[in-house]
Design a protein around this motif. Structure first.
Motif, PDB file in Angstrom:
ATOM      1  N   LEU A 117       0.854  -1.194   0.000  1.00 22.63           N
ATOM      2  CA  LEU A 117       0.000   0.000   0.000  1.00 22.63           C
ATOM      3  C   LEU A 117       0.884   1.237   0.000  1.00 22.63           C
ATOM      4  CD1 LEU A 117      -2.893  -0.510   2.623  1.00 22.63           C
ATOM      5  CD2 LEU A 117      -2.949  -0.825   0.149  1.00 22.63           C
ATOM      6  N   VAL A 118       0.652   2.113  -0.955  1.00 18.71           N
ATOM      7  CA  VAL A 118       1.323   3.411  -0.954  1.00 18.71           C
ATOM      8  C   VAL A 118       0.229   4.469  -0.956  1.00 18.71           C
ATOM      9  CG1 VAL A 118       3.293   2.425  -2.171  1.00 18.71           C
ATOM     10  CG2 VAL A 118       1.516   3.615  -3.476  1.00 18.71           C
ATOM     11  N   PHE A 119       0.623   5.747  -0.860  1.00 16.55           N
ATOM     12  CA  PHE A 119      -0.383   6.808  -0.715  1.00 16.55           C
ATOM     13  C   PHE A 119      -0.304   7.794  -1.880  1.00 16.55           C
ATOM     14  CE2 PHE A 119      -2.422   6.132   3.363  1.00 16.55           C
ATOM     15  CZ  PHE A 119      -1.641   5.108   3.880  1.00 16.55           C
ATOM     16  N   GLY A 120      -1.459   8.216  -2.345  1.00 13.41           N
ATOM     17  CA  GLY A 120      -1.488   9.218  -3.423  1.00 13.41           C
ATOM     18  C   GLY A 120      -1.114  10.588  -2.913  1.00 13.41           C
ATOM     19  N   TYR A 160      12.151   8.511  -3.454  1.00 14.52           N
ATOM     20  CA  TYR A 160      13.216   7.486  -3.507  1.00 14.52           C
ATOM     21  C   TYR A 160      12.680   6.131  -3.081  1.00 14.52           C
ATOM     22  CZ  TYR A 160      17.547   5.007  -2.591  1.00 14.52           C
ATOM     23  OH  TYR A 160      18.556   4.064  -2.606  1.00 14.52           O
ATOM     24  N   ALA A 161      11.954   6.136  -1.956  1.00 17.98           N
ATOM     25  CA  ALA A 161      11.459   4.858  -1.408  1.00 17.98           C
ATOM     26  C   ALA A 161      10.455   4.207  -2.359  1.00 17.98           C
ATOM     27  CB  ALA A 161      10.821   5.115  -0.042  1.00 17.98           C
ATOM     28  N   LEU A 162       9.616   5.034  -2.993  1.00 11.57           N
ATOM     29  CA  LEU A 162       8.604   4.480  -3.902  1.00 11.57           C
ATOM     30  C   LEU A 162       9.257   3.877  -5.138  1.00 11.57           C
ATOM     31  CD1 LEU A 162       5.660   3.996  -4.658  1.00 11.57           C
ATOM     32  CD2 LEU A 162       5.573   6.350  -5.560  1.00 11.57           C
ATOM     33  N   ARG A 163      10.254   4.559  -5.674  1.00 11.57           N
ATOM     34  CA  ARG A 163      10.938   4.024  -6.863  1.00 11.57           C
ATOM     35  C   ARG A 163      11.629   2.689  -6.529  1.00 11.57           C
ATOM     36  NH1 ARG A 163      11.587   8.100 -11.025  1.00 11.57           N
ATOM     37  NH2 ARG A 163      11.105  10.157 -10.232  1.00 11.57           N
ATOM     38  N   GLN A 164      12.140   2.580  -5.297  1.00 11.00           N
ATOM     39  CA  GLN A 164      12.743   1.307  -4.875  1.00 11.00           C
ATOM     40  C   GLN A 164      11.671   0.237  -4.758  1.00 11.00           C
ATOM     41  OE1 GLN A 164      16.196   0.944  -4.383  1.00 11.00           O
ATOM     42  NE2 GLN A 164      16.040   2.978  -5.349  1.00 11.00           N
ATOM     43  N   SER A 169      10.105  14.283 -10.910  1.00 13.38           N
ATOM     44  CA  SER A 169       9.962  13.676  -9.580  1.00 13.38           C
ATOM     45  C   SER A 169       8.606  12.994  -9.461  1.00 13.38           C
ATOM     46  CB  SER A 169      10.100  14.746  -8.487  1.00 13.38           C
ATOM     47  OG  SER A 169       9.086  15.700  -8.663  1.00 13.38           O
ATOM     48  N   TRP A 170       8.558  12.012  -8.633  1.00 11.57           N
ATOM     49  CA  TRP A 170       7.337  11.250  -8.400  1.00 11.57           C
ATOM     50  C   TRP A 170       6.559  11.759  -7.205  1.00 11.57           C
ATOM     51  CZ3 TRP A 170       7.720   5.191  -9.116  1.00 11.57           C
ATOM     52  CH2 TRP A 170       7.877   4.924 -10.486  1.00 11.57           C
ATOM     53  N   THR A 203       2.992  12.912  -8.137  1.00 11.88           N
ATOM     54  CA  THR A 203       2.959  13.922  -9.199  1.00 11.88           C
ATOM     55  C   THR A 203       2.317  13.381 -10.478  1.00 11.88           C
ATOM     56  OG1 THR A 203       5.101  13.150  -9.996  1.00 11.88           O
ATOM     57  CG2 THR A 203       5.097  14.942  -8.326  1.00 11.88           C
ATOM     58  N   VAL A 204       2.138  14.251 -11.450  1.00 12.90           N
ATOM     59  CA  VAL A 204       1.578  13.845 -12.736  1.00 12.90           C
ATOM     60  C   VAL A 204       2.428  12.757 -13.394  1.00 12.90           C
ATOM     61  CG1 VAL A 204       0.945  14.623 -15.064  1.00 12.90           C
ATOM     62  CG2 VAL A 204       0.375  16.034 -13.073  1.00 12.90           C
ATOM     63  N   PRO A 205       3.745  12.925 -13.511  1.00  7.41           N
ATOM     64  CA  PRO A 205       4.534  11.844 -14.124  1.00  7.41           C
ATOM     65  C   PRO A 205       4.414  10.522 -13.384  1.00  7.41           C
ATOM     66  CG  PRO A 205       5.974  13.606 -13.356  1.00  7.41           C
ATOM     67  CD  PRO A 205       4.587  14.099 -13.254  1.00  7.41           C
ATOM     68  N   CYS A 206       4.343  10.563 -12.060  1.00  7.02           N
ATOM     69  CA  CYS A 206       4.216   9.307 -11.294  1.00  7.02           C
ATOM     70  C   CYS A 206       2.883   8.638 -11.596  1.00  7.02           C
ATOM     71  CB  CYS A 206       4.338   9.592  -9.804  1.00  7.02           C
ATOM     72  SG  CYS A 206       4.098   8.125  -8.780  1.00  7.02           S
TER      73      CYS A 206
END
Ligand code: 6PG
Length: 247
Positions: free
Chosen positions: A66-69, A119-123, A159-160, A182-185
């Motif tokens: 689970l991640v957060f928007g 950083y953590a999300l990209r990992q 950036s995400w 962000t939009v790109p994420c």
């Protein structure tokens, strides 16, 4: 891709349908990737969805991330924390806990917290490299996540995750500081599921879908009006009332 719009009779039917969609996408992700990476919306509309999801899910939550928007810049036990809302409605009712990547809303420096989350999300999303599903709400001013009209966060190109500020009048939280994907994420996500309910959303839903294309003013148009994006829009009849649905 096309935008798939589903209209349910009322909020209860909308919540049930949203849970069905999340479950189907979750099982599909687990078959394809061995796990389900889902970004959750804040606000009030998802409360019924998360409550029902916790009761009815057949997913193996040990394989869910689970991640957060987005998150408001408050401690995780604050009444306006999106994390607290998710913990109260979903996490505390699950038989098995998922992996949870919480945004550091309590941080002294929201920009640093956003950088850390990026950083953590990209990992976390490696090796797929993207979120599988993002559940997103829609504000009456056309914002989604915490991507508010006219803010610098809308122009984040790489950036995400970004620190930003909410609308002065939104939810009475005068210009509350926030952290947002962000939009790109969100554009990278495999599937976006937007949810909106209530007659107070009817006007903005019609603007977002059938009004002039002006995403700086109505940020959800970055996603809802881009046919390259795989998105579902899930509404109750009241929120869909302003749409002229072609035959
Ligand atoms: C937040 C949400 C925000 C929300 C919309 C709709 O932190 O407030 O992420 O984007 O989804 O404002 O909110 P409601 O569901 O309360 O109408």
């Amino acid at each position: 891709m096309t935008l798939y719009t589903a209209v349910s009779a009322d909020k209860a039917a909308l919540a049930a349908r949203c849970v069905e969609v999340l479950e189907a996408l979750g099982h599909k992700a687990m078959e394809s990737y061995g796990r389900f990476i889902v970004s959750l919306a804040g606000g009030s509309t998802p409360v019924d969805v998360y409550t029902l999801w916790a009761r009815e899910s057949t997913l193996d939550w040990s394989r869910v991330a689970l991640v957060f928007g987005d998150e408001r810049c408050v401690p995780p036990d604050h009444e306006q924390s999106n994390y607290r809302m998710v913990a109260d409605t979903l996490l505390s009712h699950l038989p098995v806990q998922p992996q949870v990547l919480r945004m550091g809303g309590e941080a002294e420096d929201p920009a640093q917290a956003a950088f850390n989350y990026d950083y953590a999300l990209r990992q976390l999303v490696q090796p797929e490299g993207r979120i599988h599903v993002a559940l997103l709400g829609l504000g009456t001013d056309g914002h989604t996540a915490s991507l508010f009209p006219g803010t610098d966060a809308l122009r984040e190109g790489d950036s995400w995750c970004a620190a930003t500020q909410g609308a002065a009048t939104e939810d009475g939280a005068t210009g509350m500081q926030r952290i947002t994907l962000t939009v790109p994420c969100l554009r990278e996500a495999r599937k976006l599921v937007f949810i909106a309910a209530g007659q107070e959303k009817a006007a903005i839903i019609a603007e977002l879908l059938q009004g002039p294309l002006h995403p700086e003013q109505w940020p959800a148009q970055f996603f809802l009006r881009d046919e390259r994006i795989n998105a579902n829009l899930m509404l109750d009849a009241a929120a869909a009332a302003g749409l002229s649905l072609q035959g």
